[in-house]
Structures are given as structure tokens and as C-alpha cells.
Design a protein around this motif. Structure first.
Motif, short mmCIF file in Angstrom:
data_model
loop_
_atom_site.label_atom_id
_atom_site.label_comp_id
_atom_site.label_asym_id
_atom_site.label_seq_id
_atom_site.Cartn_x
_atom_site.Cartn_y
_atom_site.Cartn_z
N ASP A 178 0.87 -1.18 0.00
CA ASP A 178 0.00 0.00 0.00
C ASP A 178 0.90 1.22 0.00
O ASP A 178 2.12 1.11 0.22
CB ASP A 178 -0.92 -0.01 1.22
CG ASP A 178 -2.15 0.87 1.04
OD1 ASP A 178 -2.26 1.51 -0.02
OD2 ASP A 178 -3.00 0.92 1.95
N ASP A 213 -4.83 -2.62 -2.89
CA ASP A 213 -6.08 -1.96 -3.22
C ASP A 213 -6.21 -1.85 -4.74
O ASP A 213 -5.46 -2.48 -5.49
CB ASP A 213 -6.17 -0.58 -2.55
CG ASP A 213 -5.02 0.33 -2.95
OD1 ASP A 213 -4.42 0.12 -4.02
OD2 ASP A 213 -4.73 1.29 -2.20
N TYR A 270 -5.55 0.63 -6.85
CA TYR A 270 -4.79 1.65 -7.57
C TYR A 270 -4.25 1.09 -8.88
O TYR A 270 -3.60 0.04 -8.92
CB TYR A 270 -3.64 2.15 -6.69
CG TYR A 270 -2.69 3.08 -7.38
CD1 TYR A 270 -3.15 4.16 -8.13
CD2 TYR A 270 -1.31 2.89 -7.29
CE1 TYR A 270 -2.27 5.02 -8.76
CE2 TYR A 270 -0.42 3.74 -7.92
CZ TYR A 270 -0.91 4.80 -8.66
OH TYR A 270 -0.04 5.65 -9.30
N HIS A 324 -7.14 -8.59 -4.73
CA HIS A 324 -7.70 -7.28 -4.41
C HIS A 324 -8.48 -7.32 -3.10
O HIS A 324 -8.78 -8.40 -2.56
CB HIS A 324 -8.57 -6.79 -5.56
CG HIS A 324 -7.78 -6.22 -6.69
ND1 HIS A 324 -7.88 -6.69 -7.99
CD2 HIS A 324 -6.86 -5.22 -6.72
CE1 HIS A 324 -7.05 -6.01 -8.77
NE2 HIS A 324 -6.43 -5.11 -8.02
N CYS A 325 -8.82 -6.14 -2.63
CA CYS A 325 -9.32 -5.95 -1.26
C CYS A 325 -10.84 -5.81 -1.23
O CYS A 325 -11.40 -4.87 -1.83
CB CYS A 325 -8.64 -4.72 -0.67
SG CYS A 325 -9.24 -4.25 0.96
N HIS A 328 -12.17 -2.49 0.35
CA HIS A 328 -12.30 -1.35 -0.54
C HIS A 328 -13.61 -1.44 -1.34
O HIS A 328 -14.27 -0.42 -1.57
CB HIS A 328 -11.11 -1.27 -1.49
CG HIS A 328 -9.89 -0.65 -0.86
ND1 HIS A 328 -9.08 -1.33 0.01
CD2 HIS A 328 -9.37 0.61 -0.98
CE1 HIS A 328 -8.10 -0.54 0.40
NE2 HIS A 328 -8.25 0.64 -0.17
N ARG A 340 -16.30 -0.44 0.91
CA ARG A 340 -16.25 0.99 1.18
C ARG A 340 -16.95 1.79 0.09
O ARG A 340 -17.59 2.81 0.36
CB ARG A 340 -14.79 1.41 1.32
CG ARG A 340 -14.53 2.65 2.14
CD ARG A 340 -13.05 2.78 2.44
NE ARG A 340 -12.56 1.69 3.25
CZ ARG A 340 -11.27 1.35 3.34
NH1 ARG A 340 -10.37 1.99 2.63
NH2 ARG A 340 -10.89 0.34 4.12
N LYS A 341 -16.80 1.34 -1.15
CA LYS A 341 -17.45 2.04 -2.26
C LYS A 341 -18.97 2.03 -2.11
O LYS A 341 -19.63 3.05 -2.30
CB LYS A 341 -17.06 1.38 -3.60
CG LYS A 341 -15.57 1.41 -3.90
CD LYS A 341 -15.05 2.82 -4.08
CE LYS A 341 -13.57 2.84 -4.43
NZ LYS A 341 -13.04 4.21 -4.58
N LYS A 387 -19.23 3.20 -8.82
CA LYS A 387 -18.76 2.29 -7.76
C LYS A 387 -18.89 0.83 -8.20
O LYS A 387 -18.00 0.01 -7.94
CB LYS A 387 -19.56 2.52 -6.48
CG LYS A 387 -19.58 3.97 -5.99
CD LYS A 387 -18.19 4.52 -5.74
CE LYS A 387 -18.27 5.93 -5.17
NZ LYS A 387 -16.92 6.53 -4.98
N ASP A 415 -8.94 -9.12 2.60
CA ASP A 415 -8.70 -7.69 2.38
C ASP A 415 -7.27 -7.34 2.76
O ASP A 415 -6.50 -8.19 3.24
CB ASP A 415 -9.70 -6.83 3.16
CG ASP A 415 -9.72 -7.16 4.65
OD1 ASP A 415 -8.64 -7.39 5.21
OD2 ASP A 415 -10.82 -7.18 5.24
N ASN A 440 -6.45 -4.99 5.03
CA ASN A 440 -6.54 -4.16 6.23
C ASN A 440 -5.27 -4.22 7.07
O ASN A 440 -4.94 -3.27 7.79
CB ASN A 440 -7.74 -4.57 7.08
CG ASN A 440 -9.06 -4.08 6.48
OD1 ASN A 440 -9.07 -3.28 5.56
ND2 ASN A 440 -10.16 -4.59 7.00
N GLU A 455 -2.90 -1.65 5.95
CA GLU A 455 -3.45 -0.32 6.25
C GLU A 455 -3.23 0.03 7.72
O GLU A 455 -2.97 1.19 8.07
CB GLU A 455 -4.93 -0.26 5.91
CG GLU A 455 -5.21 -0.26 4.41
CD GLU A 455 -6.65 0.10 4.08
OE1 GLU A 455 -7.42 0.41 5.02
OE2 GLU A 455 -7.00 0.10 2.90
#
Length: 522
Positions: free
Chosen positions: A252, A316, A318, A339-340, A343, A346-347, A420, A443, A445, A448
Motif C-alpha cells: 500500500d 487496493d 490503484y 484485491h481488497c 475497498h 467501502r465504495k 462504484k 482484504d 486491512n 493499512e
């Protein structure tokens, strides 16, 4: 109680009645005070519950929530202490205080200073002589002595023969990390930990030392930090090499504001975190993290930092990471991306909080079912995790995929919800990676959480002074955070490591200096 004292001359009452009436007045005042205290406590508890469970808690980051909790808990403690304290003039014993939770603990290694409190008189009241000891009560409290500053004076006697002039014998100067300078390795370690673990900028450390009568300018502290970062560089490089031998890592990036003197403003640099944490499935490799500094967010930086790594990378969405999956990747074979799901969730959460979208609510419900399975299998072996995912999670993910495609047809691609849903669709392959490997997390996390201290340091220090300062920031933070997640006390580790480097630690034994190999002295 009605206030009848204004219309009643208490002096006319018999003494016993007057005393009873005054006692009733005291009790009424105390009851009113307690009622007010209870109302305030109820209000504070309601605010705490709202901070934890209310919708606004989703809009506060972790640091803001912690600050809110601190202030509310301080207020609750103040009100509770007021309630527990006997009112002035009140007669009788205090109410027994309710035992508090979360009192902390006092580990055995701390120094104990015993203070024996003897009675004023040991003569028995009945006059039969001096009493003898039948037992004792012991209680412990934590005492803190502020940082102790001291001066280490090194004395090297010189010796010569009385009978000849063949020379003088003297012990060599003890090894130092910084020659002809003031700090011991312990002092340098303290400055590093204060700046990169406790987020206290150097100018504040200079002010703290000044209060103790030690005049050391911020620029001098910065010089110590820079020299320490240089000497610790090989340890961080070896830490990165060790991590890149793994078959699965997290990555990240987070912003690192850097001062741009030419324009008299700051520019945005980035610290890229490469982390390993296999504790959720009982992996043998110790957890660790390395922070690489780069002046921008271009994907070439990730490609450079990951040279030599070939495995699964959890990250994530990106798009700069896309070049890592191509056959043309430099520094290794194409990387498998996981992938997470956090995220993706969250969208949808953003849309639901803004528009109360029923479509977003349904997506959140389905993702919650997938996470419920992950909660049940956390800590089990990779084979057990994979088996549960194949039988329980895979059908839920497949159903979510069908739902996703159905909603993308129904919803305008240009709407906020459509954007999204398109994001989740673009990363759909990577979102399914965890179904095929029990070592992969659902994920990212964990990484993060590891970069949160970088954000705290960013808030307190405002910016790094130069790109080279960003590199030093990444190096020291790598060792501090790796020590912390391995249960190693950062100060003790850095002090011992700097002392070892100063005395010429062998390069072929550099693995001994990695945080997870640190053995604290007794």
C-alpha cells in the motif's frame, strides 16, 4: 422538598425538630446534586455510544475516534469521581466505590520500592504489652520518574614505565556510532523512538531537553537522526530482502509531504509499505514491514521496490499496480494480485450513507455474509480456510457476481452508484483470488493498520524537510513498526542495534540485527 424555611423561624422549633429539619434539607440538596450528576453521566454515555455505534463514527478516522473517546472518558471519570466523593458537610461514611475495569497491570520486571507504614503506637489498648505482627496488607501503585538525563564520563588512564622511556600505554577510545559527538547510542535511540514511534518532532524534543537545561538545537538532533539512518540502512535493506523471499505480501502507499524549498511550499511524496503478516493462518515467517520512499506515485516505483519478489500481492485498486501483472514486468515474473474486499465494501458504503440506496444496502448485506465466514475461520490452517471458502464462500461470491452484473445493466454507468459498481467489476478477478489460496486474506486491512503510524507522524511533523529526509523516515519507521508487531520494545532494540553497529557487527551476521531476532538482555 418544598422550601418552607423562608416562612418558618427555625429558632422557634425544639432542638430535636430543628436538627431533623436541617438534616432533611441537606439530604434534599444532596439528592438534587446526584440527580444532576446522573443526568450528565447519562448524556456522556449516550455520546460514547453514538461515537462507537452511531452513523457518524463511519466518518471519523481511527485517530479522531480515539481522541473523542479520550475526552469523553475523561469527562465520565471526572463526573464519577464527583459522585463518589462525599459532599462537604455530609456526615457518615462514603458509599463504597464500584471497582473499575481496565486498571492496567504492573509487570514483574519493574523495580519495586517498599515503604512500610507502621502504626503510631504498638501498645495494646488493654495495657497487656506490645502487639506482635500477625500479617500485612500489600498494595501496588505505578510511579513514573521523568526521563533521567546523565553524563557518561569516559576516563582512560595513561601508564608509563618508571625505568624506561619505551612508550605510554592507554586503552583505545570505546567505539561510538558518531565519533567526537555528544550522544550515546541510547540517546540516539531515544530520539529515534520519540520521533518515529511517539510522533514527537525534533523541535519539540529540543524544547523538552531545554526545560532540563540541555541546549541542543533541532538541527543537531536532525544530524544524529540522519547518521543513524545511514548506519541502519543495511539492516533495512536486509529486512526488505527477507520479506521479498515470501510467497505472499501486502502493499500500500500513503502520502508523505516533503518541503520543496525552491517553491517555498510542500510537495507530495509517497511512502510505499511492503508488508508480511501471516499470523491469521499460523505462518512460520515473522511479520514485518518496509517503507520505501518515492517522490511520486508512479507504478514504476512499485515495480522497482518489488524487484526479486514473485508471488501473490494483496493490494487496493490503484491502477499503478497493473504493470506488475504484465508479461513485460521488470524484476520478476508477472505477479498474482489479490484485491481488497474492504475497498469494495467501502465504495458501496459511501453510496448508502449518502443516498440510502437499496441497491448498495443489498450489496453490503451480501459482503457481510462473506466476512462472517472469514471471522469463523480466522486462525485456522490454510487448508481449513481453503476448504471453508470452497464450500461456503465461493457460492456467496458467485451470487454477488451475478447480482453485480444485473445491477450494472440496470444502473446508469455515469451515476455515482454506477461508477462504484464499475470499480468492483474492474477488480473482480483479483477479488476472487482468496478463494483459491488459504494463505490469502480477504482484504488488505493489515497493511493499512501498519501505515497508520505514518499518518500520525505526518500530522505531528507536518512534512519532511527533503527527499532524503523521506528516505530516512522510511528506514527508521520500518524498524520501529517491525519491532512493534513482533512484540519487541523499539527503544531497547534500536539501542542494542546501534551499539552493535558501532562496535563493528560482522556483515555476514546481519540477520542477527533484524527486529524479530532481538534478544533483550536480562
Amino acid at each position: 422538598m418544598p422550601d418552607v424555611a423562608k416562612d418558618l423561624d427555625l429558632s422557634l422549633l425544639p432542638p430535636a425538630y430543628r436538627a431533623a429539619f436541617e438534616a432533611l434539607q441537606v439530604q434534599a440538596a444532596r439528592a438534587a446534586e446526584l440527580e444532576e450528576i446522573n443526568k450528565r453521566l447519562e448524556h456522556l454515555v449516550a455520546e460514547l455510544n453514538h461515537a462507537v455505534h452511531g452513523k457518524k463514527s463511519e466518518k471519523l478516522d481511527e485517530d479522531e475516534r480515539q481522541l473523542l473517546f479520550e475526552e469523553l472518558e475523561v469527562a465520565v471519570a471526572e463526573v464519577q469521581e464527583r459522585k463518589d466523593t462525599q459532599a462537604p458537610g455530609e456526615v457518615g461514611p462514603k458509599c463504597k466505590q464500584v471497582a473499575r475495569r481496565n486498571l492496567g497491570n504492573l509487570p514483574e520486571h519493574l523495580e519495586r520500592i517498599e515503604r512500610v507504614v507502621e502504626p503510631d503506637n504498638l501498645i495494646c489498648p488493654c495495657g497487656c504489652g506490645e502487639m506482635h505482627k500477625i500479617g500485612e496488607d500489600r498494595s501496588e501503585r505505578l510511579d513514573i520518574v521523568p526521563a533521567k538525563l546523565r553524563v557518561i564520563v569516559t576516563v582512560r588512564p595513561k601508564y608509563a614505565c618508571r625505568h624506561c622511556t619505551d612508550g605510554v600505554t592507554q586503552a583505545p577510545v570505546p567505539a561510538r556510532l558518531i565519533e567526537r559527538a555528544l550522544p550515546t547510542e541510547g540517546t540516539i535511540a531515544h530520539v529515534l523512538v520519540s520521533k518515529y514511534a511517539d510522533h514527537c518532532p525534533l523541535y519539540r524534543q529540543s524544547q523538552i531537553l531545554g526545560r532540563a537545561g540541555i541546549d541542543i538545537h533541532r538541527s543537531t538532533l536532525a544530524d544524529w537522526v540522519g547518521k543513524a539512518a545511514f548506519h541502519l540502512g543495511p539492516v533495512v535493506d536486509r529486512l526488505a530482502e527477507h520479506l521479498k523471499t515470501s510467497t505472499k505480501l501486502f502493499m500500500d502507499e500513503t502520502t508523505a509531504p516533503i518541503l520543496d524549498p525552491g517553491r517555498k511550499k510542500t510537495k507530495t511524496g509517497y511512502l510505499w509499505a511492503l508488508a508480511r503478516d501471516d499470523r491469521n493462518w499460523g505462518g512460520d515467517d515473522p511479520p514485518g514491514v518496509v517503507f520505501f520512499y518515492a517522490p511520486d506515485r508512479r507504478g514504476q516505483n512499485a515495480e522497482k521496490f518489488l524487484t526479486g519478489f514473485n508471488g501473490i500481492l494483496q493490494l487496493d485498486g490503484y491502477q499503478g499496480y497493473n504493470r506488475l501483472t504484465r508479461a513485460t514486468r521488470t524484476g520478476g515474473v508477472p505477479i498474482v494480485v489479490a484485491h481488497c474486499w474492504a475497498h469494495a465494501r467501502r465504495k458501496l458504503k459511501e453510496i448508502h450513507d449518502r443516498d440510502k440506496s437499496e441497491i448498495a444496502a443489498e450489496g453490503l448485506r451480501q459482503i457481510a455474509e462473506i466476512y462472517a465466514i472469514e471471522k469463523d475461520i480466522r486462525g485456522t490452517s490454510p487448508d481449513q480456510r481453503l476448504s471453508a471458502r470452497k464450500t461456503q464462500s465461493a457460492p456467496l461470491v458467485a451470487a454477488f457476481g451475478v447480482w453485480l452484473q444485473t445491477q450494472r445493466i440496470r444502473v446508469s454507468a455515469k451515476s455515482r452508484l454506477g461508477e462504484k459498481l464499475a470499480y468492483i467489476h474492474r477488480h473482480w478477478d483479483g477479488l476472487q483470488t482468496f478463494l483459491n489460496d488459504g494463505r490469502v486474506e480477504i482484504d488488505s486491512n493489515q497493511v493499512e493498520n501498519l501505515i497508520r503510524p505514518i499518518a500520525l507522524n505526518r500530522k505531528n511533523a507536518l512534512f519532511a524537510g527533503h527527499d532524503e529526509g523521506g528516505k530516512a523516515w522510511g528506514r527508521i519507521a520500518s524498524l520501529v513498526e517491525t519491532a512493534k508487531i513482533n512484540g519487541v520494545e523499539p527503544f531497547a532494540y534500536l539501542k542494542a542495534t546501534l551499539e552493535a553497529i558501532a562496535t563493528g557487527h560482522p556483515k555476514n551476521k546481519i540477520d542477527d540485527l533484524l527486529p524479530w531476532n532481538f534478544k533483550p538482555s536480562s
